[in-house]
Write a protein that holds these residues in place. Sequence first.
Motif, PDB file in Angstrom:
ATOM      1  N   ILE A 189      30.704  -0.790 -44.977  1.00  0.00           N
ATOM      2  CA  ILE A 189      30.316  -1.653 -46.098  1.00  0.00           C
ATOM      3  C   ILE A 189      31.349  -1.563 -47.225  1.00  0.00           C
ATOM      4  CG2 ILE A 189      28.481  -2.205 -47.753  1.00  0.00           C
ATOM      5  CD1 ILE A 189      26.547  -0.801 -45.795  1.00  0.00           C
ATOM      6  N   SER A 190      32.001  -0.397 -47.359  1.00  0.00           N
ATOM      7  CA  SER A 190      33.032  -0.234 -48.391  1.00  0.00           C
ATOM      8  C   SER A 190      34.358  -0.874 -48.008  1.00  0.00           C
ATOM      9  CB  SER A 190      33.292   1.241 -48.667  1.00  0.00           C
ATOM     10  OG  SER A 190      32.114   1.943 -48.756  1.00  0.00           O
ATOM     11  N   THR A 191      34.417  -1.576 -46.902  1.00  0.00           N
ATOM     12  CA  THR A 191      35.609  -2.283 -46.411  1.00  0.00           C
ATOM     13  C   THR A 191      36.699  -1.346 -45.900  1.00  0.00           C
ATOM     14  OG1 THR A 191      36.969  -2.397 -48.431  1.00  0.00           O
ATOM     15  CG2 THR A 191      35.239  -4.045 -48.211  1.00  0.00           C
ATOM     16  N   GLU A 204      27.069  -8.495 -44.112  1.00  0.00           N
ATOM     17  CA  GLU A 204      27.199  -9.453 -45.197  1.00  0.00           C
ATOM     18  C   GLU A 204      26.902  -8.737 -46.502  1.00  0.00           C
ATOM     19  OE1 GLU A 204      25.567 -13.545 -44.053  1.00  0.00           O
ATOM     20  OE2 GLU A 204      24.762 -13.170 -46.057  1.00  0.00           O
ATOM     21  N   VAL A 205      27.840  -8.834 -47.453  1.00  0.00           N
ATOM     22  CA  VAL A 205      27.644  -8.199 -48.753  1.00  0.00           C
ATOM     23  C   VAL A 205      27.673  -9.288 -49.815  1.00  0.00           C
ATOM     24  CG1 VAL A 205      28.463  -6.429 -50.349  1.00  0.00           C
ATOM     25  CG2 VAL A 205      28.824  -6.133 -47.898  1.00  0.00           C
ATOM     26  N   ASN A 206      26.570  -9.438 -50.542  1.00  0.00           N
ATOM     27  CA  ASN A 206      26.481 -10.444 -51.598  1.00  0.00           C
ATOM     28  C   ASN A 206      26.874 -11.835 -51.083  1.00  0.00           C
ATOM     29  OD1 ASN A 206      25.816 -11.174 -54.144  1.00  0.00           O
ATOM     30  ND2 ASN A 206      27.694 -10.414 -55.119  1.00  0.00           N
ATOM     31  N   GLY A 207      26.474 -12.119 -49.848  1.00  0.00           N
ATOM     32  CA  GLY A 207      26.750 -13.446 -49.291  1.00  0.00           C
ATOM     33  C   GLY A 207      28.113 -13.593 -48.641  1.00  0.00           C
ATOM     34  N   TYR A 208      28.959 -12.599 -48.745  1.00  0.00           N
ATOM     35  CA  TYR A 208      30.282 -12.667 -48.118  1.00  0.00           C
ATOM     36  C   TYR A 208      30.299 -11.814 -46.856  1.00  0.00           C
ATOM     37  CZ  TYR A 208      32.005 -14.750 -52.424  1.00  0.00           C
ATOM     38  OH  TYR A 208      32.209 -15.579 -53.489  1.00  0.00           O
ATOM     39  N   ILE A 221      34.932  -8.842 -51.437  1.00  0.00           N
ATOM     40  CA  ILE A 221      33.815  -7.898 -51.543  1.00  0.00           C
ATOM     41  C   ILE A 221      34.187  -6.696 -52.419  1.00  0.00           C
ATOM     42  CG2 ILE A 221      32.450  -6.250 -50.183  1.00  0.00           C
ATOM     43  CD1 ILE A 221      32.369  -8.440 -48.001  1.00  0.00           C
ATOM     44  N   ARG A 222      35.453  -6.297 -52.364  1.00  0.00           N
ATOM     45  CA  ARG A 222      35.876  -5.140 -53.173  1.00  0.00           C
ATOM     46  C   ARG A 222      35.656  -5.358 -54.664  1.00  0.00           C
ATOM     47  NH1 ARG A 222      40.836  -5.153 -49.698  1.00  0.00           N
ATOM     48  NH2 ARG A 222      40.083  -4.079 -47.855  1.00  0.00           N
ATOM     49  N   ASN A 223      35.537  -6.611 -55.092  1.00  0.00           N
ATOM     50  CA  ASN A 223      35.309  -6.881 -56.505  1.00  0.00           C
ATOM     51  C   ASN A 223      33.906  -6.512 -56.964  1.00  0.00           C
ATOM     52  OD1 ASN A 223      37.736  -8.269 -57.711  1.00  0.00           O
ATOM     53  ND2 ASN A 223      37.465  -9.461 -55.844  1.00  0.00           N
ATOM     54  N   PHE A 224      32.962  -6.463 -56.076  1.00  0.00           N
ATOM     55  CA  PHE A 224      31.625  -6.117 -56.570  1.00  0.00           C
ATOM     56  C   PHE A 224      30.972  -4.930 -55.890  1.00  0.00           C
ATOM     57  CE2 PHE A 224      30.392  -8.651 -53.095  1.00  0.00           C
ATOM     58  CZ  PHE A 224      30.968  -9.911 -53.226  1.00  0.00           C
ATOM     59  N   ILE A 225      31.787  -4.082 -55.270  1.00  0.00           N
ATOM     60  CA  ILE A 225      31.230  -2.810 -54.810  1.00  0.00           C
ATOM     61  C   ILE A 225      31.918  -1.655 -55.542  1.00  0.00           C
ATOM     62  CG2 ILE A 225      30.548  -3.553 -52.486  1.00  0.00           C
ATOM     63  CD1 ILE A 225      33.204  -2.104 -51.566  1.00  0.00           C
ATOM     64  N   GLY A 226      31.143  -0.602 -55.792  1.00  0.00           N
ATOM     65  CA  GLY A 226      31.726   0.644 -56.282  1.00  0.00           C
ATOM     66  C   GLY A 226      31.447   1.690 -55.221  1.00  0.00           C
ATOM     67  N   TYR A 227      32.469   2.459 -54.828  1.00  0.00           N
ATOM     68  CA  TYR A 227      32.298   3.388 -53.709  1.00  0.00           C
ATOM     69  C   TYR A 227      32.602   4.820 -54.150  1.00  0.00           C
ATOM     70  CZ  TYR A 227      33.720   5.772 -49.346  1.00  0.00           C
ATOM     71  OH  TYR A 227      33.890   6.660 -48.332  1.00  0.00           O
ATOM     72  N   VAL A 228      31.678   5.720 -53.867  1.00  0.00           N
ATOM     73  CA  VAL A 228      31.898   7.141 -54.147  1.00  0.00           C
ATOM     74  C   VAL A 228      31.855   7.895 -52.824  1.00  0.00           C
ATOM     75  CG1 VAL A 228      31.089   9.156 -55.421  1.00  0.00           C
ATOM     76  CG2 VAL A 228      30.754   6.879 -56.377  1.00  0.00           C
ATOM     77  N   ILE A 263      26.926  -3.543 -56.672  1.00  0.00           N
ATOM     78  CA  ILE A 263      26.430  -2.618 -55.652  1.00  0.00           C
ATOM     79  C   ILE A 263      27.185  -1.294 -55.748  1.00  0.00           C
ATOM     80  CG2 ILE A 263      26.168  -2.240 -53.168  1.00  0.00           C
ATOM     81  CD1 ILE A 263      26.441  -5.330 -52.895  1.00  0.00           C
ATOM     82  N   LEU A 264      26.431  -0.203 -55.752  1.00  0.00           N
ATOM     83  CA  LEU A 264      27.047   1.120 -55.773  1.00  0.00           C
ATOM     84  C   LEU A 264      26.766   1.798 -54.429  1.00  0.00           C
ATOM     85  CD1 LEU A 264      28.588   3.033 -57.651  1.00  0.00           C
ATOM     86  CD2 LEU A 264      26.398   3.889 -58.471  1.00  0.00           C
TER      87      LEU A 264
END
Lengths: 261, 280
Positions: free
Chosen positions: A47-49, A59-63, A72-79, A153-154
């Motif tokens: 999911i973090s690409t 599918e993340v946020n419709g993409y 997708i990287r614009n609206f995910i934060g990954y830890v 999304i986090l």
Amino acid sequence: MIRIDNLIKHFGRTKALDGISFNVNKGELFGLLGPNGAGKTTTVRIISTLIIPTKGKVEVNGYELPKNASIIRNFIGYVPQALSSDGSLTGYENLLIFAKLVGLNKRDREKKINELIDLMELGDFSRKLVREYSGGMVRKLEIAQALLHNPEILLLDEPTVGLDPVSRRSVWYVLLTLQKQYETTILLTTHYMEEAEALCERIAIMDHGKIVTIGTPQEIMKQTGAKSLENAFIVLTGHSVDEGGNFYELRRVRKTARRLQ
Amino acid sequence: MREGIFMSLEESEKRQEGYNKSLSSKIKKWINDSLTLGEMEARRLRHDPTELFTRAVQPVLWLLVFGETFTRIKAIPTGGVPYIAFMTPGILSQSVLFISIFYGLALIWDRDQGIIQKFLALPVPRSAFVVGRTMGAAVRGLSQAVIILLLALILKVDIRWSIFSVLGTIFVVVLESAFFSCFSMILASLMRTRERFMGIGQVLTMPLFFASSAIYPISIMPKWLQVVAVANPLSYVVEILRSILITGVYDNMLLHLGLLIVMILVAIIIATLLYPRLAS
């Protein structure tokens, strides 16, 4: 927010994910619960690409992934699970570099960094080298870094592994604040039952690359007739959550735990 | 409501538009991202510059011990210049080679810590990571160049000091750092563990150094080694530096420079393609 359908991932001959499906709703705090080696980390990395699925739909946020990874990287934060803040820089510098990379201009940058330092209660420590931080502080700094570009999304991989009980609670508090006050959608993985119970609205229990069941903690306990989530897990999988994971997985978890002490 | 640290609706719409950015703003972002990643490397070095000095020890010894001794015996044909002057550009490029070729180690270290994975999940073009890293490597390489040139000054090596020679040296050192750090990043992406990387790094440095014109001219090498030396980018770097700093003869300089730049571009492309391997 996140829709996963029959996701399969092979590493060579190993089947890390064997056809999993689940959805995470907007504003929800969703947990993937399972032992080491269940496929939780693989799911989050897809999911973090970071890795490409072998088969299935994500599918993340419709993409759709992997085609729209750069959007997708614009609206995910990954830890990630390992401690990913740079120990050789100060907390402020870690935030500054990320703020620049996500394209904040100078004015917004200072404002946002200071807000996040306050939210995470890092205070004066922000000017100190990260290698001098306690485990809980590093985790909070990492979450702050992942929030600089306002992700909807986090994604967190074992956010409290190796933390002492006090630090663990302070990380929980931060995550609950983000979800309740800021309506952030959060997907986290954990192998701590009490963490799943305390934080997550819904849980997917994973074992050997498959999802065994999905539901609220209460639903899962009811479904299995168990009094605790821990017992429910044993009923569903036939073993306890502590068993499982190969040499490398165990080494990775222990390495993170050691660095946090 | 999402407010405070989170964006307004207006900001959100602006971001949606951002997905279809024009080429010029994409290029601007790419340059900014590369510079930021270069800045990160520079900040790391500022907090702990130890490596810059420890890496310089070996080249300094080469110049002081090997150089001083071989100057006395005059065994190597240098085209009329004192041997120490002949080898100074060679040692200068060697010092840059040594610090750049182990640069991939930092990548593997960052991978073990999860730093690479976290960066790769950011909306930043892959090639900016590679270029940003080469900038960091250039800062390291330049530090070595300063140390060697200062030493050459102390040893009274006959160098053609001028604005041109200093700027030219900076430019060539940046190119050399870029090439060998990219090469190192390619190795790091393929090897992915410290042990394997160190093994191959050790195996490669010595042949790269000895199969070049760093400490003796290519013409005195056996035929088979000459072939290797001509294909070795380090030879080009040495020849250009030798022209600028010592001989003042610029016969093949543009050719060498052109070849070096082509090699760098190829290395950047390969490194960019392999970089995401570090995430798994």
